[in-house]
Design an enzyme around this catalytic site. Sequence first.
Site, PDB file in Angstrom:
ATOM      1  N   SER A   4      -9.710   1.799   2.781  1.00  0.00           N
ATOM      2  CA  SER A   4      -8.702   2.683   1.686  1.00  0.00           C
ATOM      3  C   SER A   4      -7.336   1.050   1.351  1.00  0.00           C
ATOM      4  O   SER A   4      -7.071   2.195   0.248  1.00  0.00           O
ATOM      5  CB  SER A   4      -8.297   3.202   2.738  1.00  0.00           C
ATOM      6  OG  SER A   4      -7.245   2.811   3.123  1.00  0.00           O
ATOM      7  N   LYS A  42       0.458  -1.279   0.419  1.00  0.00           N
ATOM      8  CA  LYS A  42       0.171   0.331  -0.153  1.00  0.00           C
ATOM      9  C   LYS A  42       0.994   1.250  -0.147  1.00  0.00           C
ATOM     10  O   LYS A  42       1.494   1.191   0.770  1.00  0.00           O
ATOM     11  CB  LYS A  42      -1.513  -0.092   1.459  1.00  0.00           C
ATOM     12  CG  LYS A  42      -2.008   0.885   1.125  1.00  0.00           C
ATOM     13  CD  LYS A  42      -2.815   0.320   2.449  1.00  0.00           C
ATOM     14  CE  LYS A  42      -4.544   1.710   2.738  1.00  0.00           C
ATOM     15  NZ  LYS A  42      -5.310   1.614   3.931  1.00  0.00           N
ATOM     16  N   SER A  72     -10.157  -0.609   6.943  1.00  0.00           N
ATOM     17  CA  SER A  72      -9.254  -0.767   5.564  1.00  0.00           C
ATOM     18  C   SER A  72      -8.157  -1.612   4.907  1.00  0.00           C
ATOM     19  O   SER A  72      -8.729  -1.730   3.586  1.00  0.00           O
ATOM     20  CB  SER A  72      -8.153   0.897   6.060  1.00  0.00           C
ATOM     21  OG  SER A  72      -9.148   1.828   5.744  1.00  0.00           O
TER      22      SER A  72
END
Lengths: 102, 487, 479
Positions: free
Chosen positions: B153, B78, B177
Amino acid sequence: MVDTPRLTREDVAHVAGLARLHLSDEELDLFTGQLAVVLDHAADVALLDLADVPPTAHAMAVINVLRPDIPGQTVDREEVLAAAPSVEDHRFRVPRILGEAP
Amino acid sequence: MTPPRSALGLAAAIRNGEASAVEVLDDYLAAIDAHDGEIHAFNLVTRDAARAQATIVDQLVASGGDPGLLAGVPVALKDNLCTRGVPTTCSSRILDGWRPPYDATVVTRLGEAGAVMVGKTNMDEFAMGSSTENSAFGPTRNPHDTSRVPGGSSGGSAAAVAVGFAPVALGTDTGGSIRQPAALCGVVGMKPTYGTVSRYGLVAFASSLDQIGPLTTTVADAALVFDVIGGHDPADSTCLDRPAPRVLSALDEGIQGMTVGVLTEFLEGADADVVARTRQAAEACAAAGARLEEISVPEVRLGLSAYYLIAPAEASSNLARYDGVRFGLRVDAEDTMAMNTATRSAGFGAEVKRRIMLGTYALSAGYMDAYYSQALRVRTKIIEGFERAYRRCDVLLGPTTPSTAFPIGAKVGDPMTMYLSDVCTIPSNLAGHPAISIPFGRGDDGLPVGVQLLAPALAESTLLRAAAVIEAAAVIEAAASTGGGRT
Amino acid sequence: MTDGWVMVIGLEVHCELKTTTKLFCGCPNMFGNEPNTNVCPVCLGLPGSLPVLNQKAVEMAMAIGTALNCEIRPSTFHRKNYFYPDQAKDYQISQYDEPINVDGWLELPDGFRVGIERAHMEEDTGKTTHAGVTGRIHGADYSLVDYNRSGVPLVEIVSCPDLRTSAQARAYVTELRSVLVATGASDGKMEEGSMRVDANVSVRRSADDPFGTRCEIKNLNSVRSVGRAIDYEAGRQIALIESGEQIMQQTRHWDEDASRTVMLRSKEDAYDYRYFLEPDLVPLVPDSDWKEAVADALGMMPAQRRARLADLLRDAGNVTDARTEQVATVVDLGLDDLVVEAIAGGIPTALALARTANEAAADPEAARQLDPGSFVTLLSMEAAGTLSSTQAKTVLAELLAAGGGDPSAIAREKGFEAMSDNLLSVTVAHAIEGNPDEWARYCAGEDKLAQVFIGQVMKSTRGQANGKAVVAELQRLRG
């Protein structure tokens, strides 16, 4: 919801100033509405009687995390300054500052 | 031979010389080349660095060395995990072009275990969002239906694993997330206990809630990755000083005699198809020898409100440093205060601004006690509620999200509706407890459904054993629901 | 002080701790290095970095708390949020409502006790230099930031509003500085910014009135400016009140060159710091073993050291105001061990104190390094009359310059070899011969005429003789 005052446009403008954000008039209107909805939802929390409940800031109860006073790795100055928007004389350059530090 | 697609299988094949890390990497890079234009899982693909890492792994194997538990396994990171010299943007314009001078601890640990970093994945800006639409670089699309969101996210990481761009991705989970996009993309996503994985080098959203965890195709892979990235790190004061986790080895021990609590509150607002899948997962646990119990933890209903005060409050402070002085974007102005304001106004997207303002407000003079302090007390209540439940149950079960993936654009105009996507995931973050989302069949719309298991702090081993049981049942279930046509 | 008015003063002293590394990272805590060389992701506030507390800094803070008679308590760190370019994270990590040290006191040399409200830990900021003709923040075209100082550990010591005169405030800062140096936590170098003082000043017409509205004065970087700024500010406030105006609560800046305070901001402009518990750090809970270990490692504090010397003076029956002042000087400079060693070595108390407070104190840095053994040897030579006081001072200067040495060897090199008894006898006899009348009167009991013979002997020996030795010879001859 009764006891927490509804968020106003002025509140949002004030908070934007604290957070160093500039909002257009349209953004101010939009955010005031959206944030008020979130805060209304949060009113359930604001209204609870939790005076006897201790706050939890850390989920895991840990104390006394310390490091020895031994030098570690510094970062190469050129690498650091290369990432900066503006540099002069090996220092970070900023436009003039209007007030003294608090 | 076709190499296995699980990280565990891949690493084994590469370590014993049956597969080459470079060839495995090239397969994945080819998939990225073919499909990422459509999916947009990645902000950056680090092709050359990946090939160099894979080459080293192959050389090590050839010379009889041990490249580690994740030998040659491609991993997507990420884009809020710092990678030395490699752009780390948090999908924000304000960090455009920033190359950290250091690696996050998890990145170092993956490297030491022989993993090959293939790139940085798209996300909601600064991890604030549930759809990966709040990215300065455009949304990621759900591989199961590209008109829909992948969740967020960590949407880029979830989509990357779901579509086969990498067998493993790291995500971060502040209010769901990792788990929510895992559910929406049909992969496994785990949020470990707060403090078991170092946050050093994770660009902070809400420091007391953020945890790094794996997104994988199997529960065993999640366990493997957790074993690699977990463990004490002196660079993170909140990282627990205990031995590195070893959960993989206990995975097959089953759940005979465990009590699985079906969490009533999580079923309340969920769609009927999601509830049905959750019930089926519970039955699978019963079939494996667990005792089922309906359990209520009413405090979790307060989680969403508390979360949307605590997380923005911490974020408003964590994101102050993006001021145009030391790194990242600067928009010039006459004086420093005006420069800070111009930079932040241009550099942050709308959702980030909303949360910064919400948090600033919650902490500001006059509102602190009504909002922030009160939210911290609610946090205590939620922990107490879970403690009560865990006196009766070993793990809790519920849906990960109330619904399957929603269409892109459906919720962007209505933040509160978007926030409600996290209602089942947030309580674990507030409590600091581990939780995992396991794909379990599909909804009426044919999209993946995720069921969620929750466990007490540090009970990852129990959590993963139960997850493995549900995973096994899901495979049988999937086979049954498609008439045995899929294997 | 203007007639009839009473000042109320409270001081906030920021003290940089002498640790090897910074408060939350391993960067060197060093003054004067090339800009932005002592930096890392943590003290630059780079995204993803996290603070880890320096154990030594905690122990120094505990030592300060112990020396200031504080209660050492479980404590936490907060974030103080404000934007400023020298604040790398745009928040300062500081102890807020749960400081490590509370409720102590500091006794001034005159016995007055100043209450200490708290002494808490926090991090320092980076340093800003202003480019432009003035070199100051106002009128600067732009500014440059160096983060070497960012994250240097500080202890902020907040006094109660117990001080009533600028002299008392100066005495407090002087005494506090000695205490901080004595704990080993600070180098006490105010001129390098290791200690920085803010003063809260208000005035009232009588000690029975409630406190007046206070103003906070920032930027006091010497004991002298503490006194001057307080006097100026009190005068300003009194003039305002006497002309019928009200004091507005303000933060003011001491302009050393212009010798006045100028307004920085009013209470209305006060920042909303949005303090909240620092989530990246955990509570600090010192147990009793740890507290005891810190207390045990603490040396004697200035007050105890002054008392020790005062006792020695009293034993010698030697107490005068001048000597009490000398005691304060040697303790303040950390030279009292020299005096104690000298007295233990049999040197007369007054001599030991005088040579330390006057000659050794001229170069305190060197004096602290001086080998006490050579100091004691030198003073015994002076006490025995082997060296005159002028000669002894010259040798002491040499010892200080060299950091020690053999006083006899230095005396010999300088040609200060004392005269032999035989030569002294001859010279004295010669002086008697030349002054028969004076000798007769001296023998009849006019002791003061000894000066005549001493003068003669000194003249003929060009100052090499020792006055005491001459008198002893005269007395021997007189019988």
